[in-house]
Structures are given as structure tokens and as C-alpha cells.
Design an enzyme around this catalytic site. Structure first.
Site, PDB file in Angstrom:
ATOM      1  CB  VAL A  46      -0.964   0.008   1.216  1.00 19.96           C
ATOM      2  CG1 VAL A  46      -1.751   1.302   1.291  1.00 19.96           C
ATOM      3  CG2 VAL A  46      -1.903  -1.189   1.164  1.00 19.96           C
ATOM      4  CB  CYS A  47       4.072   2.022   1.702  1.00 21.10           C
ATOM      5  SG  CYS A  47       3.652   1.400   3.349  1.00 21.10           S
ATOM      6  N   PRO A  48       3.739   2.307  -1.475  1.00 18.41           N
ATOM      7  CG  PRO A  48       4.267   0.636  -3.025  1.00 18.41           C
ATOM      8  CD  PRO A  48       4.008   0.870  -1.565  1.00 18.41           C
TER       9      PRO A  48
END
Length: 187
Positions: A46-48
Site C-alpha cells: 500500500v505504501c508506494p
């Protein structure tokens, strides 16, 4: 205990930005609006998507006088490697702070105790170094930078218009409210 309306704590951290390693401290945000965008870890899922979404709004936030800092407990070296290898993260132009000692993570009270990671959290700090809002989500729930920009605009509006408040779904240019006894029960 809520961090709303509290002063950020002093810090110094290494970061990666636009091909360079830099040092960031509370002095860098003095007199400016700042976003601290915590995420669990580099080379994840999810972070990128979140960092790329925020990168798409970076120029707008910069025009609004907002400095943007992403923060994870990875080192600034890992941030560079991720920036160099990920199509999404390569769009990032804001500083990517490395917090391997968890200093900022603990200062902002977003440590995942025992995991060595930060929670997924966003903080808006005003020019006086005071936290005006924060958002904290569960691991799998990505954030929306468009909504973040709307909230920043609302915070900036109420700072420059004392006595006014922004209602739900307020967008720049919409009517605001001036709280008074005359409005009680009429909204």
C-alpha cells in the site's frame, strides 16, 4: 491522549530527497506548514501507492506553502534504493525521512510496539509547530491525498479567518460558518 494542538518535539533526522542525502530538523519547518506522512515500510504494498498519490499533489502543496515529509523507520539509504527502483516511488520529490531509531515515530506516538515500524498516519503541523490534525488508519487502508489537500486548505483558511469554521465537505470558495448562539439548532 490526543496530539491535537500540541507542539512537535525537537528532532534531527537523515532523509533522501531528489538525489541527495539531507538532514532535517524542526528548524526546517519553523514558520511553515508541514505534513509528516508516516508509513510502515519501504518495498511494501500500500505504501508506494500512497507515496505516489502524495507525489501527484506535491506541487500544489508546495504552492500552498506546505513542506512534505514522508517518514518510515527504514534508513535514508533504503529510501534511495526504493526511489531508484520503484516506478511509483521515483515520482517522489519531497524529503523521505529515515527514522531507524524511531525518534519521530515515538515523538508523534505512532510506533507499532514490537514491530519496529510506524503506523500509517498523517500529521499537519502549522507554522507555529502545532499539530492541527492527524489521521491514523489500519494497515490495509490507504490514504487519499486529494482529501489531505482539502483538509490543509481548511486548516489554512480557519487560521487566516479567526472566528470562522469549515463545515463538512467544505471546498475552497464554499461558505463557512461563524459559530454563534444564533446558529444553535438552525444547521
Amino acid at each position: 491522549m490526543s496530539l491535537i494542538n500540541t507542539q512537535i518535539q525537537p528532532f534531527t533526522a537523515n532523509a533522501y530527497r531528489n538525489g541527495d542525502f539531507i538532514e532535517v530538523s524542526q528548524d526546517d519547518i519553523a514558520g511553515s506548514w508541514a505534513i509528516f506522512f508516516f508509513y510502515p515500510g519501504d518495498f511494501t504494498f500500500v505504501c508506494p501507492t500512497e507515496l505516489a498519490d502524495l507525489a501527484e499533489h506535491h506541487d500544489e502543496l508546495e504552492r500552498m506553502g506546505v513542506k512534505v515529509y514522508s517518514v518510515s523507520t527504514d534508513s535514508h539509504f533504503v529510501h534511495k534504493a526504493w526511489h531508484d527502483t520503484s516506478a511509483d516511488v521515483s515520482k517522489v520529490q519531497y524529503a523521505m525521512i529515515g527514522d531507524p531509531a524511531l525518534t519521530l515515530t515515538r515523538n508523534f506516538d505512532v510506533e507499532r510496539v514490537g514491530a519496529g515500524q510506524a503506523d500509517r498516519a498523517t500529521f499537519l503541523v502549522d507554522p507555529d509547530g502545532v499539530i492541527q490534525f492527524y489521521e491514523l488508519t489500519a494497515e490495509g487502508i490507504g490514504r487519499n491525498a486529494t482529501e489531505l489537500v482539502r483538509k490543509v486548505k481548511a486548516a489554512q483558511y480557519i487560521r487566516s479567518h479567526p472566528g470562522q469554521v469549515c463545515p463538512a465537505h467544505w471546498e475552497e470558495g464554499d461558505d463557512t460558518l461563524a459559530p454563534s448562539i444564533d446558529l444553535v439548532g438552525k444547521i
